[in-house]
Motif scaffolding. Structure first.
Motif, PDB file in Angstrom:
ATOM      1  N   SER A 141      22.036  94.578  67.109  1.00 43.69           N
ATOM      2  CA  SER A 141      22.306  95.906  68.378  1.00 43.69           C
ATOM      3  C   SER A 141      21.467  95.402  69.491  1.00 43.69           C
ATOM      4  CB  SER A 141      22.541  96.766  67.598  1.00 43.69           C
ATOM      5  OG  SER A 141      20.997  97.906  67.265  1.00 43.69           O
ATOM      6  N   THR A 147      20.634  92.554  70.615  1.00 47.56           N
ATOM      7  CA  THR A 147      21.257  91.607  71.230  1.00 47.56           C
ATOM      8  C   THR A 147      22.362  92.542  72.090  1.00 47.56           C
ATOM      9  OG1 THR A 147      20.523  89.628  69.796  1.00 47.56           O
ATOM     10  CG2 THR A 147      22.147  89.150  70.997  1.00 47.56           C
ATOM     11  N   VAL A 148      22.947  93.373  71.751  1.00 45.83           N
ATOM     12  CA  VAL A 148      23.696  93.658  71.944  1.00 45.83           C
ATOM     13  C   VAL A 148      23.446  94.823  73.446  1.00 45.83           C
ATOM     14  CG1 VAL A 148      25.753  95.746  71.820  1.00 45.83           C
ATOM     15  CG2 VAL A 148      25.737  94.303  70.585  1.00 45.83           C
ATOM     16  N   ARG A 198      22.705  92.576  75.876  1.00 45.54           N
ATOM     17  CA  ARG A 198      23.307  92.198  77.216  1.00 45.54           C
ATOM     18  C   ARG A 198      24.688  93.056  77.947  1.00 45.54           C
ATOM     19  NH1 ARG A 198      27.021  87.626  75.413  1.00 45.54           N
ATOM     20  NH2 ARG A 198      24.958  87.365  74.638  1.00 45.54           N
ATOM     21  N   GLY A 199      24.769  94.444  77.383  1.00 48.56           N
ATOM     22  CA  GLY A 199      25.129  95.269  77.872  1.00 48.56           C
ATOM     23  C   GLY A 199      23.726  95.655  79.110  1.00 48.56           C
ATOM     24  N   VAL A 232      30.411  97.760  75.040  1.00 49.96           N
ATOM     25  CA  VAL A 232      30.155  96.908  74.798  1.00 49.96           C
ATOM     26  C   VAL A 232      29.613  97.647  73.442  1.00 49.96           C
ATOM     27  CG1 VAL A 232      28.311  94.905  74.925  1.00 49.96           C
ATOM     28  CG2 VAL A 232      28.637  96.181  76.864  1.00 49.96           C
ATOM     29  N   GLY A 282      28.900  95.392  68.968  1.00 56.36           N
ATOM     30  CA  GLY A 282      28.279  93.933  68.606  1.00 56.36           C
ATOM     31  C   GLY A 282      29.121  93.532  67.223  1.00 56.36           C
ATOM     32  N   SER A 283      29.138  92.677  66.935  1.00 58.75           N
ATOM     33  CA  SER A 283      29.977  91.937  65.785  1.00 58.75           C
ATOM     34  C   SER A 283      29.494  91.817  65.082  1.00 58.75           C
ATOM     35  CB  SER A 283      31.863  91.384  66.448  1.00 58.75           C
ATOM     36  OG  SER A 283      32.064  90.834  64.764  1.00 58.75           O
ATOM     37  N   LEU A 290      33.391  94.473  75.586  1.00 59.15           N
ATOM     38  CA  LEU A 290      33.152  93.205  75.436  1.00 59.15           C
ATOM     39  C   LEU A 290      32.500  93.634  73.684  1.00 59.15           C
ATOM     40  CD1 LEU A 290      32.176  90.255  76.376  1.00 59.15           C
ATOM     41  CD2 LEU A 290      29.824  91.345  76.975  1.00 59.15           C
ATOM     42  N   VAL A 333      29.521  91.332  71.554  1.00 60.86           N
ATOM     43  CA  VAL A 333      28.554  90.349  71.304  1.00 60.86           C
ATOM     44  C   VAL A 333      29.028  90.036  70.013  1.00 60.86           C
ATOM     45  CG1 VAL A 333      26.166  90.056  71.775  1.00 60.86           C
ATOM     46  CG2 VAL A 333      27.842  91.526  73.444  1.00 60.86           C
ATOM     47  N   LYS A 334      28.768  88.667  69.716  1.00 62.67           N
ATOM     48  CA  LYS A 334      28.425  88.262  68.516  1.00 62.67           C
ATOM     49  C   LYS A 334      27.240  88.120  68.298  1.00 62.67           C
ATOM     50  CE  LYS A 334      32.872  85.835  67.509  1.00 62.67           C
ATOM     51  NZ  LYS A 334      32.996  85.884  65.859  1.00 62.67           N
ATOM     52  N   CYS A 335      27.156  88.765  66.777  1.00 66.78           N
ATOM     53  CA  CYS A 335      25.087  88.860  67.222  1.00 66.78           C
ATOM     54  C   CYS A 335      24.300  87.489  66.218  1.00 66.78           C
ATOM     55  CB  CYS A 335      24.810  90.131  66.230  1.00 66.78           C
ATOM     56  SG  CYS A 335      25.150  90.832  67.821  1.00 66.78           S
TER      57      CYS A 335
END
Length: 155
Positions: free
Chosen positions: A17, A19-20, A23-24, A115, A117-118, A146, A148-150
């Protein structure tokens, strides 16, 4: 101001998370947006352990202690994110069903962008029966989402 005035970033305390979050925050900076980080203590598995009528007082006490500990852990996680971020953001920690709490707060706060995560923490059975949190958010959000592929996600 850009297209997105309010960016709501979901985290769950996991390494992925982060990474999420990154990005956000990157989008919020670029857009000059207000940002908020939300985390939800997921109670769905706790309430599935026993039927409501069969919960003993000791079970409920243990359950409340677990919820308090998870809330504190999420607040600490967000605090750690704040230390490495040069962009200010609000924070919200809630308890309940993650997708419902996130959508409720997004509506209340007026988020233009969510935003998420997946990376599927719930496992394949949970995903099959209930869908992932990201999928439920995509289906019910009033704003843009959005995903976000982690790293580490099963493809």
């Amino acid at each position: 101001m850009g297209v997105y005035k309010r960016v709501l970033i979901t985290v769950d305390g996991s390494e992925m998370s982060k990474t999420v979050f990154e990005r956000g925050i990157e989008i919020a900076k670029r857009e000059g947006s207000q940002a908020c980080v939300i985390a939800v203590v997921d109670t769905t598995t706790m309430y599935n352990l026993a039927a409501a009528g069969e919960m003993s007082p000791s079970f409920l006490n243990i359950q409340s202690q677990i919820i308090r500990e998870q809330e504190l852990a999420l607040k600490k996680f967000i605090s750690e994110l704040r230390q490495y971020c040069d962009y200010g953001f609000d924070e919200e920690v809630r308890t309940g069903v993650p997708s419902k709490e996130i959508i409720s707060y997004a509506d209340q706060w007026g988020a233009d962008l969510l935003v998420v995560g997946s990376y599927g923490k719930g496992g394949w059975i949970s995903e099959f029966l209930f869908g992932t949190t990201a999928e439920r958010i995509i289906r019910t959000a009033k704003s843009d989402v959005l995903v976000v592929k982690c790293k580490g996600e099963k493809k």
